[in-house]
Design a protein around this motif. Structure first.
Motif, PDB file in Angstrom:
ATOM      1  N   THR A  17       0.829  -1.197   0.000  1.00 46.38           N
ATOM      2  CA  THR A  17       0.000   0.000   0.000  1.00 46.38           C
ATOM      3  C   THR A  17       0.870   1.257   0.000  1.00 46.38           C
ATOM      4  O   THR A  17       1.841   1.341   0.762  1.00 46.38           O
ATOM      5  CB  THR A  17      -0.906   0.013   1.246  1.00 46.38           C
ATOM      6  N   TYR A  18       0.524   2.196  -0.867  1.00 41.23           N
ATOM      7  CA  TYR A  18       1.197   3.495  -0.910  1.00 41.23           C
ATOM      8  C   TYR A  18       0.128   4.578  -0.876  1.00 41.23           C
ATOM      9  O   TYR A  18      -1.023   4.338  -1.247  1.00 41.23           O
ATOM     10  CB  TYR A  18       2.031   3.637  -2.194  1.00 41.23           C
ATOM     11  N   SER A  19       0.530   5.746  -0.441  1.00 45.23           N
ATOM     12  CA  SER A  19      -0.407   6.859  -0.537  1.00 45.23           C
ATOM     13  C   SER A  19      -0.140   7.595  -1.842  1.00 45.23           C
ATOM     14  O   SER A  19       0.923   7.449  -2.442  1.00 45.23           O
ATOM     15  CB  SER A  19      -0.244   7.791   0.658  1.00 45.23           C
ATOM     16  N   VAL A  20      -1.125   8.355  -2.269  1.00 47.23           N
ATOM     17  CA  VAL A  20      -1.010   9.048  -3.549  1.00 47.23           C
ATOM     18  C   VAL A  20      -0.972  10.548  -3.292  1.00 47.23           C
ATOM     19  O   VAL A  20      -1.936  11.116  -2.784  1.00 47.23           O
ATOM     20  CB  VAL A  20      -2.206   8.703  -4.458  1.00 47.23           C
ATOM     21  N   PRO A  21       0.157  11.201  -3.613  1.00 44.88           N
ATOM     22  CA  PRO A  21       0.235  12.643  -3.403  1.00 44.88           C
ATOM     23  C   PRO A  21      -0.804  13.375  -4.256  1.00 44.88           C
ATOM     24  O   PRO A  21      -1.189  12.882  -5.323  1.00 44.88           O
ATOM     25  CB  PRO A  21       1.649  13.017  -3.847  1.00 44.88           C
ATOM     26  N   ALA A  22      -1.241  14.529  -3.762  1.00 45.72           N
ATOM     27  CA  ALA A  22      -2.332  15.257  -4.415  1.00 45.72           C
ATOM     28  C   ALA A  22      -2.082  15.483  -5.902  1.00 45.72           C
ATOM     29  O   ALA A  22      -2.999  15.353  -6.714  1.00 45.72           O
ATOM     30  CB  ALA A  22      -2.541  16.591  -3.704  1.00 45.72           C
ATOM     31  N   GLU A  23      -0.806  15.758  -6.269  1.00 47.75           N
ATOM     32  CA  GLU A  23      -0.575  16.088  -7.691  1.00 47.75           C
ATOM     33  C   GLU A  23      -0.783  14.877  -8.606  1.00 47.75           C
ATOM     34  O   GLU A  23      -0.889  15.024  -9.814  1.00 47.75           O
ATOM     35  CB  GLU A  23       0.824  16.700  -7.893  1.00 47.75           C
ATOM     36  N   CYS A  24      -0.827  13.661  -8.021  1.00 45.08           N
ATOM     37  CA  CYS A  24      -1.009  12.461  -8.848  1.00 45.08           C
ATOM     38  C   CYS A  24      -2.453  11.970  -8.883  1.00 45.08           C
ATOM     39  O   CYS A  24      -2.828  11.205  -9.775  1.00 45.08           O
ATOM     40  CB  CYS A  24      -0.142  11.314  -8.340  1.00 45.08           C
ATOM     41  N   THR A  25      -3.254  12.372  -7.898  1.00 41.60           N
ATOM     42  CA  THR A  25      -4.564  11.716  -7.757  1.00 41.60           C
ATOM     43  C   THR A  25      -5.419  11.833  -9.010  1.00 41.60           C
ATOM     44  O   THR A  25      -6.081  10.870  -9.401  1.00 41.60           O
ATOM     45  CB  THR A  25      -5.370  12.282  -6.568  1.00 41.60           C
ATOM     46  N   GLY A  26      -5.381  12.974  -9.674  1.00 45.56           N
ATOM     47  CA  GLY A  26      -6.218  13.156 -10.853  1.00 45.56           C
ATOM     48  C   GLY A  26      -5.843  12.208 -11.985  1.00 45.56           C
ATOM     49  O   GLY A  26      -6.684  11.812 -12.779  1.00 45.56           O
ATOM     50  N   LYS A  27      -4.570  11.869 -12.040  1.00 48.03           N
ATOM     51  CA  LYS A  27      -4.083  11.078 -13.182  1.00 48.03           C
ATOM     52  C   LYS A  27      -4.042   9.582 -12.902  1.00 48.03           C
ATOM     53  O   LYS A  27      -3.857   8.789 -13.810  1.00 48.03           O
ATOM     54  CB  LYS A  27      -2.661  11.557 -13.544  1.00 48.03           C
ATOM     55  N   LEU A  28      -4.179   9.230 -11.631  1.00 50.60           N
ATOM     56  CA  LEU A  28      -3.984   7.824 -11.270  1.00 50.60           C
ATOM     57  C   LEU A  28      -5.114   6.937 -11.785  1.00 50.60           C
ATOM     58  O   LEU A  28      -6.287   7.255 -11.642  1.00 50.60           O
ATOM     59  CB  LEU A  28      -3.896   7.695  -9.742  1.00 50.60           C
ATOM     60  N   ARG A  29      -4.742   5.812 -12.414  1.00 50.20           N
ATOM     61  CA  ARG A  29      -5.719   4.838 -12.909  1.00 50.20           C
ATOM     62  C   ARG A  29      -5.245   3.436 -12.527  1.00 50.20           C
ATOM     63  O   ARG A  29      -4.050   3.166 -12.518  1.00 50.20           O
ATOM     64  CB  ARG A  29      -5.808   4.861 -14.440  1.00 50.20           C
ATOM     65  N   VAL A  30      -6.206   2.573 -12.302  1.00 49.63           N
ATOM     66  CA  VAL A  30      -5.873   1.160 -12.107  1.00 49.63           C
ATOM     67  C   VAL A  30      -5.252   0.621 -13.398  1.00 49.63           C
ATOM     68  O   VAL A  30      -5.684   0.988 -14.484  1.00 49.63           O
ATOM     69  CB  VAL A  30      -7.152   0.375 -11.742  1.00 49.63           C
ATOM     70  N   GLY A  31      -4.212  -0.228 -13.259  1.00 53.56           N
ATOM     71  CA  GLY A  31      -3.559  -0.796 -14.444  1.00 53.56           C
ATOM     72  C   GLY A  31      -2.342  -0.013 -14.893  1.00 53.56           C
ATOM     73  O   GLY A  31      -1.602  -0.460 -15.767  1.00 53.56           O
ATOM     74  N   GLN A  32      -2.115   1.176 -14.265  1.00 56.34           N
ATOM     75  CA  GLN A  32      -0.940   1.963 -14.633  1.00 56.34           C
ATOM     76  C   GLN A  32       0.327   1.389 -14.002  1.00 56.34           C
ATOM     77  O   GLN A  32       0.273   0.734 -12.961  1.00 56.34           O
ATOM     78  CB  GLN A  32      -1.087   3.404 -14.126  1.00 56.34           C
ATOM     79  N   LEU A  33       1.445   1.699 -14.624  1.00 54.59           N
ATOM     80  CA  LEU A  33       2.743   1.357 -14.061  1.00 54.59           C
ATOM     81  C   LEU A  33       3.201   2.558 -13.228  1.00 54.59           C
ATOM     82  O   LEU A  33       3.253   3.682 -13.722  1.00 54.59           O
ATOM     83  CB  LEU A  33       3.735   1.070 -15.186  1.00 54.59           C
ATOM     84  N   LEU A  34       3.517   2.294 -11.946  1.00 46.07           N
ATOM     85  CA  LEU A  34       3.910   3.376 -11.031  1.00 46.07           C
ATOM     86  C   LEU A  34       5.370   3.240 -10.637  1.00 46.07           C
ATOM     87  O   LEU A  34       5.940   2.153 -10.694  1.00 46.07           O
ATOM     88  CB  LEU A  34       3.057   3.322  -9.754  1.00 46.07           C
ATOM     89  N   ARG A  35       5.945   4.352 -10.228  1.00 42.32           N
ATOM     90  CA  ARG A  35       7.287   4.318  -9.626  1.00 42.32           C
ATOM     91  C   ARG A  35       7.083   4.430  -8.122  1.00 42.32           C
ATOM     92  O   ARG A  35       6.390   5.325  -7.642  1.00 42.32           O
ATOM     93  CB  ARG A  35       8.137   5.486 -10.133  1.00 42.32           C
TER      94      ARG A  35
END
Ligand code: ADP
Ligand code: ZN
Length: 732
Positions: A17-35
């Motif tokens: 589990t990771y948290s998502v910083p505010a600047e990423c939340t709009g762009k985050l989608r299931v199935g994406q590759l994250l760093r």
């Protein structure tokens, strides 16, 4: 606050589990590759679940935890690698095959796409400027400009070659504002330089039309049972065309695609650039480009082997599994899925059509059709009034009595080949063993020279005069003395393709013979080259292993010979009979596919075996129904679910002990039938000792639950490797 669970490729079957910083939340989608950062390193992982918690909820959760949740570092690629349906599919595979979800995710995307340095190939592209400056050009510059303008531009390298000029000259033109030079992605095309002839749809016959209609209206997967040469491929092509017209895409699974370049070409010929090809013989760059052409929707039809079932086709309308009975659809490493079954599940999740096609369906699919789980479309006749070949059985026992030894070629078969040579027609000969002879045996004591790391005999290869292990690939010279008795003479017993080739050339020195097996096809495109030569009639005989058994369509082949059907019949496997039928029917199906009728000779010492006798009559249904009755009696698939547990260790003791321990523990599981723990038929491979345990139950879920329990209860100690092969098709 937004959180995401991330699958990191560690095969721990654990999501982080990771948290998502505010600047990423709009762009985050299931199935994406994250760093993300993991153990102080930056790694990448797939977003599998995203959820929101209120500040209070998050704070309460944090209080109950001994570690702090870190934020993700960023999104590596905004376009998701997995659609919701494919993600669902991957989760299903993880559960069904008892495999870690991370490993399943990894299996669903080509490694070439995930490599951190993977990117498009970028080259310089030169184009005539839209409004060229009116400047003074030298005569040569004017000439060059005219040429570029005439062809409308092109890749820097190509233009230099074509117009015998240099990059500097083209750049000079660019500086004068006559052309533009820019970096562009250039597709690495796997079919580049391979001849692909455009084709138009054929007029379907009544049987084909009925089958296409069944496919169009079915609300279930369709089993397309069509004899060899009945025009199944044409049906697939037209079913796909219908989907394309509706704006939907298609996936076509074909077995071992490197072996079926003809099939690939037929799809490319009909759909051109809309076809993407995915297979293991592609370069990393080609695979990267093909996959992205699919993801971006530029390619709408995907042709590939089992892993293509995961292709990111959006708005999928149809999945075709050609030769659905083929063993290459089963992956023999984790996750051990069968792409045919995955295709059916994908159809369910995406609500799209699924067609399983074969002349010799697996008994699993045949039973599903009989039960009405699948719709059945039958094409019992070849196209254009062509008949199935006449099949002759040659009894090797009789021949052996007549010759005093087992002949490689019966006289009848040789006569038939000679006849074809005279008529300018072609022959396909099938022998399922490569190399020169099977084994190298001491003439004195009969000791067979065997690989020290694997419990198999070496195979003699004449071309480089050495002994090779077909399990680990190791090799050695023919020894000067027998390691058992010291004698100096060896005999080579058994027959491989190399020896059959030599024997044939001895009888018919003028015959032009092409050999196709793992040894003659190790180069890229070598399959394709051999087949093209044969198609162009540059050879009279194509002699090969399994790889020539399926899919080939050569109009001038009127004779097929199976040199020995016994090898397949005598496999220690409950599917030996089914496989033999499939093999004989498929190989026979290569004969007489065009106007000229075909003839087949099958050499066997068991002409009365049901699989052989039924193949000679082309009676699939008769064979399948009798075989099903036997399976039901013995509680074997398709009437039971089966999984094979493998135990591997460098210590025989350890593998044997744990196999027995698991067997004893699983014995008590309700509804599970546990076999005897035993050494695998291939007791040793690449230095590992191998033992196995067969598990059966009415439902796979029972096996999966029992397995999850035992591996948690008794985790494998170091040195031991335990794996479960669900729906196993290989028992070696
Ligand atoms: P299968 O896949 O069932 O073995 P194919 O689709 O390869 O059969 O068809 C066998 C041959 O018949 C191919 O050469 C194909 O072009 C040809 N063919 C298929 N359908 C028709 C048709 N309706 N009319 C004429 N020829 C056809
Ligand atoms: Zn070996």
């Amino acid at each position: 606050m937004v959180f995401v669970s991330v699958a990191i490729d560690l095969a721990l079957d654990w999501l982080f589990t990771y948290s998502v910083p505010a600047e990423c939340t709009g762009k985050l989608r299931v199935g994406q590759l994250l760093r993300v950062s993991f153990s102080r390193r930056e790694v990448r992982g797939f977003a599998l679940r995203v959820w929101t918690e209120t500040e209070e909820e998050a704070a309460a959760a944090a209080a109950g935890r001994s570690y702090a949740i870190k934020p993700i570092l960023g999104i590596a690629d905004e376009a998701p690698f997995f659609s919701a349906a494919v993600l669902q599919l991957v989760k299903w595979i993880a559960a069904y095959t008892c495999s870690p979800i991370e490993t399943c995710l990894k299996a669903a995307v080509p490694a070439a796409v995930l490599k951190p340095n993977a990117r498009p190939r970028e080259l310089l592209f030169v184009e005539p400027a839209l409004s060229p400056e009116r400047v003074a050009l030298t005569k040569r510059q004017q000439e060059l400009y005219d040429n570029v303008a005439r062809v409308g531009g092109g890749w820097m390298q190509q233009l230099c070659r074509e117009f015998k000029t240099t990059p500097a000259s083209l750049r000079a033109l660019a500086e004068k504002g006559c052309v533009t030079v820019a970096v562009r992605a250039k597709r690495r095309d796997p079919l580049a330089g391979r001849a692909v002839m455009p084709t138009a749809p054929l007029e379907l016959n009544a049987l084909q039309r009925a089958a296409l209609e069944t496919i169009s209206v079915a609300d279930r997967p369709v089993l397309l049972h069509g004899v060899t040469g009945s025009g199944k491929t044409e049906i697939y092509l037209q079913a796909i065309a219908r989907e394309l017209e509706q704006g939907r895409g298609a996936i076509v699974l074909v077995p071992e695609i490197a072996l079926t370049p003809q099939t690939v070409r037929r799809f490319a010929g009909r759909f051109g650039d809309r076809v993407a090809v995915l297979h293991s013989a592609l370069s990393d760059g080609e695979r990267y480009d093909e996959w992205h052409r699919i993801r971006t929707g530029r390619a709408r039809v995907v042709v590939g082997p089992r892993s293509a079932v995961f292709a990111p086709v959006e708005n999928l309308g149809l999945v075709v599994v050609d030769e659905e009975h083929d063993g290459s659809y089963k992956q023999d490493e984790t996750p051990r899925y069968n792409a045919r079954d995955v295709a059916v599940m994908r159809g369910r999740f995406e609500r799209c059509k699924v067609v399983l096609g074969s002349a010799t369906p697996s008994l699993e699919s045949w039973l599903n059709a009989k039960k009405g789980k699948y719709a059945l479309a039958s094409v019992p006749e070849r196209v254009a009034g062509r008949s199935l070949p006449e099949v002759h059985l040659l009894d090797l026992a009789e021949e052996t009595a007549a010759y005093g030894h087992v002949p490689i070629f019966s006289k009848f078969l040789l006569d038939a080949i000679a006849e074809r040579l005279k008529r300018g027609e072609q022959t396909i000969l099938f022998l399922n063993r490569r190399g020169y002879a099977r084994i190298c045996e001491c003439k004195e004591c009969g000791h067979a020279i065997a690989c020290p790391d694997c419990s198999t005999s070496y195979t003699y290869h004449q071309a480089d005069d050495c002994l090779r292990c077909h399990v680990c690939g190791g090799w050695t010279r023919v020894p000067t003395r027998c390691p058992a008795c010291g004698a100096r003479e060896f005999s080579f017993v058994g027959i491989g393709t190399q020896r059959a080739e030599a024997a044939l050339l001895k009888c018919m020195p003028h015959a032009r013979v092409l050999r196709m097996d793992a040894d003659s096809t190790s180069r890229k495109h070598s399959h394709d080259d051999i087949l093209s030569q044969f198609r162009a009639r540059k050879a009279d005989v194509l002699l090969g292993t399994q790889m020539i058994a399926k899919g080939l369509d050569f109009p001038n082949v009127t004779l097929v010979g199976v040199l020995n059907a016994d090898a397949s019949l005598n496999m220690p496997d409950f599917r030996a009979s089914e496989r033999t039928y499939q093999l004989l029917a498929q190989v026979s199906g290569r004969a007489g596919r065009a106007e000229k009728p075909g003839e087949v000779f099958i050499q066997t010492s068991q002409p009365d075996a049901p699989a052989v006798a039924a193949a000679a009559r082309s009676d699939y249904a008769g064979f399948a129904d009798a075989e099903l009755a036997g399976r039901e009696e013995d509680f074997l698939p398709p009437y039971s679910k089966l999984a094979l547990a493998h135990f591997k260790s460098q210590s025989d003791e350890q593998a044997r002990g744990w196999c027995a321990l698991y067997a004893a523990a699983l014995e008590k599981w309700p509804g599970l039938s546990v076999g005897e723990p035993m050494p695998s038929p291939l007791e040793r491979a690449e230095g590992w000792f191998r033992h196995q345990l067969l598990l059966r139950a009415p439902k796979m879920a029972t096996i999966a639950e029992a397995w999850k329990w035992i591996v948690a209860e008794r985790p494998a100690p170091s040195g031991l490797r335990v794996a479960l092969d669900v729906d196993a098709i290989s028992f070696t």
